[in-house]
Design a protein around this motif. Structure first.
Motif, short mmCIF file in Angstrom:
data_model
loop_
_atom_site.label_atom_id
_atom_site.label_comp_id
_atom_site.label_asym_id
_atom_site.label_seq_id
_atom_site.Cartn_x
_atom_site.Cartn_y
_atom_site.Cartn_z
N ALA A 1 2.71 0.86 4.51
CA ALA A 1 3.09 1.91 3.56
C ALA A 1 4.43 2.53 3.95
O ALA A 1 5.20 2.97 3.09
N TYR B 1 0.82 -1.21 0.00
CA TYR B 1 0.00 0.00 0.00
C TYR B 1 0.86 1.26 0.00
O TYR B 1 0.50 2.27 0.60
N ALA B 2 2.01 1.24 -0.68
CA ALA B 2 3.00 2.30 -0.51
C ALA B 2 2.91 3.37 -1.60
O ALA B 2 2.84 3.05 -2.79
#
Length: 327
Positions: free
Chosen positions: A312, A224-225
């Protein structure tokens, strides 16, 4: 990109039956869908996302009867299905020995992650007659898409069809749970609060160590970065950082931020969850080197929000092409 309506259901089902990829709206995030029984189509998901093949995919079904054709359902998992399906809960279950789900979906495991989505996605699955493998519709490891436009901006050229049903209602991926004997494991916090699951099963969920083997989607340490670095639990903003705020009270020196967005001015965790991925994308596009994130409580949906933020902010996994060069 077409509007999601009754006519688009058959168009999407025909496209999926032809072995092509379709981006579908769900209440959690937009999914990149393929017929889970078609190996070539499932391989297309991994290719489009640049996703590691050891990372399993969630399999979406139209009803509990379809789930039972592909997995062995224990009584406690069935209780959770009755309570929360359709909805943002994924259950990891043993595969039936005669299943037609392609092995790529399970990434070599003897289990499968199953979910029944709300809305038009379930109708598409029913029209197709097969479950859909459908991870989030974004490049692997990057921020999940919560709108059709976000999907188009990221993967548009790689997808045969994108259905647009507006912003995702929940905005976080599903909560993933596995019944393991007398224990119930929380493999990934998500859009259904752990407390709600615990109220139904009458016991505490056991949390997984982040170093544990990958048993379900979303368990990679870096995920989710955004392109920018992420700094968490910030009480003082550094000059030039983009600020992801939460609640009515600002961090020290917030005025020094290059830009800022507030997940929820009132501190509402449901609103914050719905805004999380969209706001991270918007701040990331501004080009700041770092996104500073104010503290978010861990209760309720805060657990899932913090899970996504920690992943993230984790050290980034090199792309597959880079890993090949390293060997």
């Amino acid at each position: 990109m077409i509007t999601s309506d009754e006519r688009s259901i058959l168009q999407a089902a025909r496209t999926l039956a032809a072995g092509k990829l379709v981006a579908i709206p769900t209440e959690t995030v937009y999914g990149l869908a393929a017929d889970a029984t078609n190996g070539d189509a499932v391989a297309g998901i991994f290719e489009a996302k640049g996703r590691p093949h050891f990372n399993p995919l969630i399999c979406h079904v139209s009803d509990i009867a379809m789930a039972g054709r592909y997995a062995l359902i224990d009584p406690l998992s069935r209780k959770l299905m009755d309570a929360f399906w359709p909805g943002p809960l994924t259950l990891v279950l043993p595969l039936r020995p005669d299943t037609h789900i392609h092995p790529l979906v399970a990434a070599g495991l003897e289990t499968v992650a199953l979910r029944m989505p709300r809305g038009i996605a379930g109708k598409i699955i029913a029209a197709l007659g097969h479950p859909l493998a459908a991870p989030s519709a974004n490049t692997s490891g990057k921020i999940s898409g919560t709108s059709a436009q976000a999907v188009a901006d990221d993967l548009g050229a790689k997808i045969a069809l994108i259905l647009d049903a507006g912003p995702s209602e929940v905005g976080l991926e599903s909560t993933i749970v596995k019944v393991d004997g007398d224990a119930v494991l929380l493999l990934r916090p998500g859009g259904l609060a752990a407390e709600d699951v615990e109220a139904v099963i009458g016991q505490k969920l056991q949390r997984m160590d982040q170093r544990a083997a990958i048993e379900a989607p979303g368990m990679l340490a870096s995920h989710y970065a955004p392109a920018a670095g992420v700094r968490l639990n910030v009480h003082e903003v550094r000059h030039g950082e983009a600020l992801l705020a939460f609640g009515p009270t600002r961090a020290i020196n917030a005025q020094a931020a290059a830009a800022h967005l507030n997940l929820s001015e009132t501190g509402n965790l449901r609103e914050a969850a719905a805004n999380l991925f969209d706001y991270m994308k918007r701040l990331d596009r501004l080009g700041s080197a770092v996104i500073a994130v104010e503290p978010i409580p861990f209760n309720g949906l805060g657990e899932a929000i913090n899970d996504r933020l920690v992943r993230a902010a984790a050290p980034r996994v090199p792309p597959i092409a880079e890993l090949e060069q390293i060997k």
